[in-house]
Scaffold this motif. Sequence first.
Motif, PDB file in Angstrom:
ATOM      1  N   TYR A   1      -8.079  11.263  -9.189  1.00  0.00           N
ATOM      2  CA  TYR A   1      -7.924  11.292 -10.649  1.00  0.00           C
ATOM      3  C   TYR A   1      -9.132  10.666 -11.341  1.00  0.00           C
ATOM      4  CZ  TYR A   1      -6.227   9.084 -14.990  1.00  0.00           C
ATOM      5  OH  TYR A   1      -6.085   8.590 -16.257  1.00  0.00           O
TER       6      TYR A   1
ATOM      7  N   HIS B   1      -0.089   7.977  -0.856  1.00  0.00           N
ATOM      8  CA  HIS B   1      -0.264   9.101  -1.777  1.00  0.00           C
ATOM      9  C   HIS B   1      -0.679   8.632  -3.174  1.00  0.00           C
ATOM     10  CE1 HIS B   1       3.351   8.654  -4.336  1.00  0.00           C
ATOM     11  NE2 HIS B   1       3.905   8.116  -3.259  1.00  0.00           N
ATOM     12  N   ASP B   2      -0.223   7.430  -3.558  1.00  0.00           N
ATOM     13  CA  ASP B   2      -0.598   6.911  -4.869  1.00  0.00           C
ATOM     14  C   ASP B   2      -2.066   6.499  -4.893  1.00  0.00           C
ATOM     15  OD1 ASP B   2       0.272   6.453  -7.507  1.00  0.00           O
ATOM     16  OD2 ASP B   2       0.345   4.292  -7.142  1.00  0.00           O
TER      17      ASP B   2
ATOM     18  N   ASP C   1       9.928  15.198 -11.870  1.00  0.00           N
ATOM     19  CA  ASP C   1      10.661  13.949 -12.089  1.00  0.00           C
ATOM     20  C   ASP C   1      11.418  14.048 -13.413  1.00  0.00           C
ATOM     21  OD1 ASP C   1      11.656  11.417 -12.130  1.00  0.00           O
ATOM     22  OD2 ASP C   1       9.705  10.389 -12.245  1.00  0.00           O
TER      23      ASP C   1
ATOM     24  N   TRP D   1       0.461  14.561 -10.805  1.00  0.00           N
ATOM     25  CA  TRP D   1       0.832  14.528  -9.377  1.00  0.00           C
ATOM     26  C   TRP D   1       2.224  15.107  -9.173  1.00  0.00           C
ATOM     27  CZ3 TRP D   1      -2.848  13.853  -5.919  1.00  0.00           C
ATOM     28  CH2 TRP D   1      -2.517  13.581  -4.586  1.00  0.00           C
ATOM     29  N   ASN D   2       3.195  14.275  -8.791  1.00  0.00           N
ATOM     30  CA  ASN D   2       4.557  14.760  -8.539  1.00  0.00           C
ATOM     31  C   ASN D   2       5.504  14.473  -9.703  1.00  0.00           C
ATOM     32  OD1 ASN D   2       4.637  12.012  -8.306  1.00  0.00           O
ATOM     33  ND2 ASN D   2       5.671  11.960  -6.314  1.00  0.00           N
ATOM     34  N   LYS D   3       4.946  14.142 -10.870  1.00  0.00           N
ATOM     35  CA  LYS D   3       5.783  13.842 -12.027  1.00  0.00           C
ATOM     36  C   LYS D   3       6.339  15.100 -12.684  1.00  0.00           C
ATOM     37  CE  LYS D   3       3.222   9.597 -13.071  1.00  0.00           C
ATOM     38  NZ  LYS D   3       2.385   8.882 -14.077  1.00  0.00           N
TER      39      LYS D   3
ATOM     40  N   TRP E   1       0.835  -1.202   0.000  1.00  0.00           N
ATOM     41  CA  TRP E   1       0.000   0.000   0.000  1.00  0.00           C
ATOM     42  C   TRP E   1       0.870   1.253   0.000  1.00  0.00           C
ATOM     43  CZ3 TRP E   1      -5.421   0.388   0.248  1.00  0.00           C
ATOM     44  CH2 TRP E   1      -5.932   1.657   0.498  1.00  0.00           C
ATOM     45  N   VAL E   2       0.573   2.182  -0.968  1.00  0.00           N
ATOM     46  CA  VAL E   2       1.243   3.477  -1.026  1.00  0.00           C
ATOM     47  C   VAL E   2       0.171   4.551  -0.897  1.00  0.00           C
ATOM     48  CG1 VAL E   2       2.732   5.000  -2.363  1.00  0.00           C
ATOM     49  CG2 VAL E   2       3.046   2.522  -2.507  1.00  0.00           C
TER      50      VAL E   2
ATOM     51  N   TRP F   1      -4.476   7.932  -3.047  1.00  0.00           N
ATOM     52  CA  TRP F   1      -5.244   9.168  -3.110  1.00  0.00           C
ATOM     53  C   TRP F   1      -5.194   9.784  -4.511  1.00  0.00           C
ATOM     54  CZ3 TRP F   1      -8.824  11.112  -0.131  1.00  0.00           C
ATOM     55  CH2 TRP F   1      -8.897  10.714   1.201  1.00  0.00           C
ATOM     56  N   ARG F   2      -4.044   9.728  -5.133  1.00  0.00           N
ATOM     57  CA  ARG F   2      -3.923  10.263  -6.492  1.00  0.00           C
ATOM     58  C   ARG F   2      -4.885   9.563  -7.433  1.00  0.00           C
ATOM     59  NH1 ARG F   2      -1.430   8.990 -11.350  1.00  0.00           N
ATOM     60  NH2 ARG F   2      -0.814   6.961 -10.516  1.00  0.00           N
ATOM     61  N   MET F   3      -4.919   8.245  -7.363  1.00  0.00           N
ATOM     62  CA  MET F   3      -5.778   7.481  -8.271  1.00  0.00           C
ATOM     63  C   MET F   3      -7.251   7.722  -7.991  1.00  0.00           C
ATOM     64  SD  MET F   3      -5.188   5.593 -10.845  1.00  0.00           S
ATOM     65  CE  MET F   3      -5.972   4.430 -11.952  1.00  0.00           C
TER      66      MET F   3
END
Length: 339
Positions: A221, A213-214, A281, A276-278, A210-211, A216-218
């Motif tokens: 989104y 922030h990922d 990156d 998101w945070n890309k 489980w991640v 929540w992003r999904m």
Amino acid sequence: MADGHLYDLHVSSKEETWEQQRWKNVDCGGELNQDCQAEPEQDNQEQSSHFDVSVWNSTSVRNGRKAELFPEWHLPLTVASVLALIVFVYTVAREVLQPFFMNNKNEFYRIPVLVVNKVLPVISIILLSLAYMPGIFAAFFQLYRGTKYQRFPAWLNTWMLRRKQFGLLCFFFAVMHALFSLSYPMRRSYRYKLLNWAYQQVKQQKENAWVEHDVWRMEIYVCLGILALAILSILAIASIPSVSNLLSWREFQFIQSKLGYTALLLSTLHALVFAWNKWVDVNQFIWNTPPTFMISVLLPIIVLLCKAILLLPCLDKRIQNIRSGCEPTKGTQNKCVHL
């Protein structure tokens, strides 16, 4: 699908409607009158329809004009096709050719679904921006001229008359994007990758992958994408003539303008949350080129910022006065002409 309270758009639309009605309802006079009298009246609907079509075609030839196939769609389809081709080649170069040439990795299987599904949302949000951008230009023209009784440039007038087609093409690409996204779990390649991910998790002795922030992003989104598609569906339904004729002018304006900009805002947020945070990156900049989600949000952000500027009380009040018929005079007061 955009602001519908512009004078020239209304006039031009009426002129096109009258021209089409003139072609369709050809009066049997002059040389055509002999053919009309020679043919006895028949109740056969099939023969009557054939006669109407033949008269319409003969009149078009007489006037030196050939009946075109969907003439209102030529410009939007051309723009959409060119954009789709450019974005597709750009995405293939980044997603497929770069791994092949740099790492000798075969990623060509990504083209039918993954690459295409990266092209569809980009084209959809750009077309939606193009549907509302002429309204922005028209508002600035009216602010600069101070009147609504001057015709817009020919290019802007043509663009405004094609806003509905741009909006419907945007809805088409958005629906295709949703369908392609739903097909992700059905792909064989996805199942293989899922097994590999599970094996890697077991190998690393991870009990929970489980991640936070990922996740929540999904969730955000997907939610924004569903809301945007739902509003676009309302806009598409309201564009049907049989439906739009049942709406009052205020209701139609609210749906096409207010809900339209809401759909554009939600679509832009949908793309931003996907990123998101890309944004920071460096691995996303393949061959020193920005990813497609960065390119896709540039035009929508510009349109939304311009609309926000036009909604400022000082500018919005002046636009409303201009569109209601008020024109500036040499004195301090405005001269209002209510039609």
